[in-house]
Design a protein around this motif. Sequence first.
Motif, PDB file in Angstrom:
ATOM      1  N   CYS A 196     -10.440  15.297  -1.820  1.00 14.10           N
ATOM      2  CA  CYS A 196      -9.778  14.484  -0.714  1.00 14.10           C
ATOM      3  C   CYS A 196      -9.311  13.184  -1.101  1.00 14.10           C
ATOM      4  N   ILE A 197     -10.298  12.469  -1.681  1.00 14.15           N
ATOM      5  CA  ILE A 197     -10.044  10.982  -2.077  1.00 14.15           C
ATOM      6  C   ILE A 197      -8.675  10.827  -3.127  1.00 14.15           C
ATOM      7  N   SER A 198      -8.871  12.128  -4.233  1.00  9.93           N
ATOM      8  CA  SER A 198      -7.738  11.896  -5.025  1.00  9.93           C
ATOM      9  C   SER A 198      -6.337  11.999  -4.490  1.00  9.93           C
ATOM     10  N   TRP A 199      -6.218  13.130  -3.527  1.00  7.52           N
ATOM     11  CA  TRP A 199      -4.822  13.244  -2.903  1.00  7.52           C
ATOM     12  C   TRP A 199      -4.550  12.034  -2.112  1.00  7.52           C
ATOM     13  N   GLY A 200      -5.492  11.251  -1.353  1.00  5.04           N
ATOM     14  CA  GLY A 200      -5.103  10.160  -0.757  1.00  5.04           C
ATOM     15  C   GLY A 200      -4.687   8.967  -1.585  1.00  5.04           C
ATOM     16  N   ILE A 201      -5.322   8.859  -2.613  1.00  6.78           N
ATOM     17  CA  ILE A 201      -4.860   7.834  -3.553  1.00  6.78           C
ATOM     18  C   ILE A 201      -3.448   8.034  -4.149  1.00  6.78           C
ATOM     19  N   ILE A 202      -3.213   9.138  -4.521  1.00  4.98           N
ATOM     20  CA  ILE A 202      -1.887   9.414  -4.876  1.00  4.98           C
ATOM     21  C   ILE A 202      -0.917   9.229  -3.914  1.00  4.98           C
ATOM     22  N   ALA A 203      -1.056   9.746  -2.499  1.00  8.25           N
ATOM     23  CA  ALA A 203      -0.292   9.318  -1.479  1.00  8.25           C
ATOM     24  C   ALA A 203       0.054   7.735  -1.481  1.00  8.25           C
ATOM     25  N   TYR A 204      -1.053   7.236  -1.290  1.00  8.51           N
ATOM     26  CA  TYR A 204      -1.311   5.574  -1.065  1.00  8.51           C
ATOM     27  C   TYR A 204      -0.267   4.991  -2.460  1.00  8.51           C
ATOM     28  N   VAL A 205      -0.844   5.071  -3.514  1.00 13.70           N
ATOM     29  CA  VAL A 205      -0.163   4.963  -4.883  1.00 13.70           C
ATOM     30  C   VAL A 205       1.532   5.002  -4.697  1.00 13.70           C
ATOM     31  N   SER A 206       1.757   6.098  -4.296  1.00 14.45           N
ATOM     32  CA  SER A 206       3.077   6.498  -4.086  1.00 14.45           C
ATOM     33  C   SER A 206       3.935   5.830  -3.220  1.00 14.45           C
TER      34      SER A 206
END
Length: 224
Positions: A196-206
């Motif tokens: 879950c955190i990985s997808w959240g980080i990808i979305a935020y960084v993007s």
Amino acid sequence: MDGSAKTRRKLDAAEMGVVAHLYRGEVYRSTIWRTRLDTTTNWSVVTLGVALSITYSSPQASPLPLVLVGILIIFFLMLEARRYRYFNVWRARCRWLELHFMAPILKEGNLHLEEQWQDRLAEDYLHPAYHVSMWTAIGRRIRRNYFWILLIQTVAYMGKLVVHPTPLESTGQLLERAAIGPLPGWLVLLVGAVYCISWGIIAYVSEQQDAARARLKSDPLGMG
């Protein structure tokens, strides 16, 4: 060629008609690929719905389907991000023609060919390329749709562990219910948290990269 600046003659009626048909074609292609994006999103929703039905069919049902469906959701997300990169090409061309062809005709009756916007469009046809990276596409699709899909999956999984087969009474019981075969419960929950955190980080960084790119965009003829 003597190196002097070229002066582009005005488009005649036949050329204007060709550009108009070109715009119609790009709108059609962007519509088709937009439909394909909706298709993969629908697949994710349907598979998640099936996993929810199986998992909550009875108090004794295993929460494992909600874990396994995450693999399918990742696959659909990757597929949708790839489709989004194609869609973004057609969408950018449509927007380009609307901005530099349709709008000037409606507003001034002057296409401002001296600005060389047509050269950038021609270059995009001669040397087609993606306008966004795969990571950017993944982040955008997560923010648009998959955030909610992943959120429902996570909440449903944790809810299953908390309420079935009986209301949770201790942390040890939570870890026991989360265990999958030889895998201990703490490891399963840790992998889920990283997921879950990985997808959240990808979305935020993007999102931050998109915002920075918009602020720093200095090329008035930039496309995409």
